[in-house]
Motif scaffolding. Sequence first.
Motif: not given
Length: 273
Positions: A245-249
């Motif tokens: 959901e965050l699209g983080c690394f």
Amino acid sequence: MNKDDNQLTIFVISDSIGETGELIAKSSARQFEKENYEIIRYPYHNSIEQIKPVLEKASEIKNSLIVYTNVVKETRDFIEEKTHELKLHTVDVMGEPLLQIQDILGYEPLREPGLIRRLDENYFKKVECVEFAVKYDDGKDPRGAKKADICLVGISRTSKTPLSMYLANKLYKVANIPLVPEVPVPREVYEKDVDKIIGLTANPEKIISVREQRLKSLGLTSGAKYANYDRIREELNYSKQVMEELGCFVIDVSDKAIEETAEIIINHMESRK
């Protein structure tokens, strides 16, 4: 002659703030039980135009001494020549130490003014980052997520705290947020620049192993829900969903040392600048 008959004036010239030269001057004067001495500090004097009038002023005063900590060759050469011409007493604080270290190491010093000051600033920055990591560890205050240079998210035992401390020593302000299925993710995390969010995950076997060791250290049985395989799978699936959901690394820390994971994070941060 009475030891207090004459005023001693010490001129401290420095290409930085002059604290070192002043300390040496003060310590030396005190060894003569002398009270009527004056120390005049001239910080950030690193040009001939700045230094020349100071030396000329000193030459007009009886019982004067020049203490200098300059490291740039041009100004050092000028001070040496001019004080010899004016017959001034001098103390070259940096000269002999630099010469001896150069002789040992076999190469020239940097001769950059203010390096020790920069080291001090680096130290205080490190302290600030460590204090930040402690204050915003384990989601104590979610507002830290927005203030942080890096925000780590992950379930318990994915090395969030040790990584926060390690990165603090690399001058990063790090907050970490635990991901627990029953606890909503703080809105501050969703409001943060995604390039500054790092997701941490690991395989279930690794988490079980670490959590069982944690339980043993607390004197608890390994049968607790905390180290239950199904529970850990649930937590990992939840954290995967949040990170997507965050699209983080995301980094899998299963087989990585703290230093290795930190290096990956630092490289990621540098690439996003």
